[in-house]
Design an enzyme around this catalytic site. Sequence first.
Site, short mmCIF file in Angstrom:
data_model
loop_
_atom_site.label_atom_id
_atom_site.label_comp_id
_atom_site.label_asym_id
_atom_site.label_seq_id
_atom_site.Cartn_x
_atom_site.Cartn_y
_atom_site.Cartn_z
N ASP A 144 54.68 -20.66 48.82
CA ASP A 144 55.99 -20.01 48.65
C ASP A 144 56.44 -19.42 49.98
OD1 ASP A 144 58.18 -19.02 47.20
OD2 ASP A 144 57.13 -17.16 46.66
N HIS A 154 65.24 -11.00 45.97
CA HIS A 154 63.84 -10.70 45.67
C HIS A 154 63.67 -9.23 45.27
CE1 HIS A 154 63.03 -14.30 48.37
NE2 HIS A 154 62.46 -14.61 47.23
N ALA A 172 64.22 -14.58 40.58
CA ALA A 172 64.70 -14.78 39.22
C ALA A 172 64.11 -13.82 38.19
CB ALA A 172 64.43 -16.22 38.80
N SER A 173 63.34 -12.84 38.65
CA SER A 173 62.74 -11.90 37.69
C SER A 173 63.80 -11.14 36.91
CB SER A 173 61.82 -10.90 38.42
OG SER A 173 60.54 -11.47 38.61
O1 TD3 Z 1 59.59 -16.39 46.09
N1 TD3 Z 1 59.49 -15.46 45.14
C1 TD3 Z 1 58.25 -14.71 45.03
C2 TD3 Z 1 58.20 -13.57 46.04
C3 TD3 Z 1 57.86 -13.99 47.44
C4 TD3 Z 1 57.60 -12.87 48.41
O2 TD3 Z 1 56.22 -12.67 48.58
C5 TD3 Z 1 60.56 -15.24 44.30
O3 TD3 Z 1 61.62 -15.80 44.54
C6 TD3 Z 1 60.42 -14.33 43.08
O4 TD3 Z 1 61.30 -13.27 43.14
P1 TD3 Z 1 61.27 -12.01 42.13
O5 TD3 Z 1 61.16 -10.80 42.99
O6 TD3 Z 1 62.58 -12.02 41.38
O7 TD3 Z 1 60.12 -12.17 41.19
ZN ZN Z 2 61.47 -16.38 46.86
#
Ligand code: TD3
Ligand code: ZN
Length: 305
Positions: free
Chosen positions: A82, A178, A210-211
Site C-alpha cells: 500500500d 486518510h 474509505a473507512s
Molecule cells: O491506504 N490506506 C491505508 C492507510 C495507509 C497509510 O499507512 C487507506 O486508504 C485507508 O484509509 P482509512 O484511513 O480510511 O482507513
Molecule cells: Zn490509502
Amino acid sequence: MALVTMKEILEDADKRGYGVGAFNINNLEFLKAIVQAGEEEKSPLIIAVSEGAMKYAGVEYLSEIVKIAAKNASIPIALHLDHGKHFEKIMATLRNGFTSVMIDASDKPYEENVKLTSEIVKIAHAMGVTVEAELGRLLGKEDEVQSDVAIYTDPQDAKRFVEETGVDALAVAVGTSHGAYKFKGEAKLDIERIKKIKELVSIPLVLHGASGVPAHITKGLKEVGVDLKSAKGVPEEEIKKAIGAGIRKINIDTDLRLSFLLGVRRYMAENPTTFDPRKYLGAGMEIVKDTVKSKIQLFGSANKA
Ligand code: TD3
Ligand code: ZN
C-alpha cells in the site's frame, strides 16, 4: 491455496460489479482476524502492507505470515504493498513474493508520476505482479502518506495516465481522505466523477480513505475513555454508490485500528488485573473480525470466493 494476484481478484469484481476490501495489517493479530472474517464470509481478500508496516514488523515477517494464511485458506488472497513511495521498498516487496504493489507518485507532477509508475509497471509485470497507481491527491495524513491540499482526479487525465503507464488499477481522488477525520462539512463523495472516470478507463478503480468510523465503535470507545470528538468517516450509502459507479477496491485501515483499540480497551477496563496478552489482544481481534465481516457484506464480496 497460494497467493493470487490482485488483478485476478479485481477482474472478477469488475465482471460481477462488486467491491473488494483491502485491509491493512501490521501484525499477526490483524491478519488472523481479517482472514477468519474472509473465510466465514467466503470473500476474496486483499491484504495490504504499508511502508510503515514494513518498518514496524519487517517485510519478511509479514510476507511469510500472509503466505501461510493463504496456503491454509480456501479463499483467494492477494498480498499488496500500500502506498509504495520508495523504489527500494517496492523492490523489497517484489523479492518477498508480494503479488501486487502500489506505486504512489501522486504527490509528483503528472509527467513524473507517469515516468515513475511506468518504471514499476515494467519491472512488476515482468514478475507477474499487479500494479496500482494513483492520480489526484487525497487530503489528510496517515503514517507516511500526507497532503494538505485535495486535488480531485480529472477523468481525461486518468484516461491518458492509464494508457501511458499500463497500470492494472487506478486510485482516484473523489472526496475521501486518510484517517478518522475525513469531513468537516457534509460527508459526500463525487460519484459523478467516478462514473466519468469509469466510462473512460477500463481498469478497476480504487477508493482510498474509505473507512466509515462507525458510530457503534466511537460510542464504545467513548465509554472506555477514548473521545474522538469530530471524527467522521464515509457513510455506508456513499460506499454503495461508489461501488455502483465503478469502484472495485476499497481501502480500510482506520476502522480496523479503531475496532482493535475498542476490543483491547474494553477488555482492560473490564479485567483490570489480567496480564495475559492473548486475552486482551484476542478481544481486539474479535472486533476487527466483526468489522471486516460487515465491510465484506457492504462491499458485496461475500460468497464470491
Ligand atoms: O491506504 N490506506 C491505508 C492507510 C495507509 C497509510 O499507512 C487507506 O486508504 C485507508 O484509509 P482509512 O484511513 O480510511 O482507513
Ligand atoms: Zn490509502
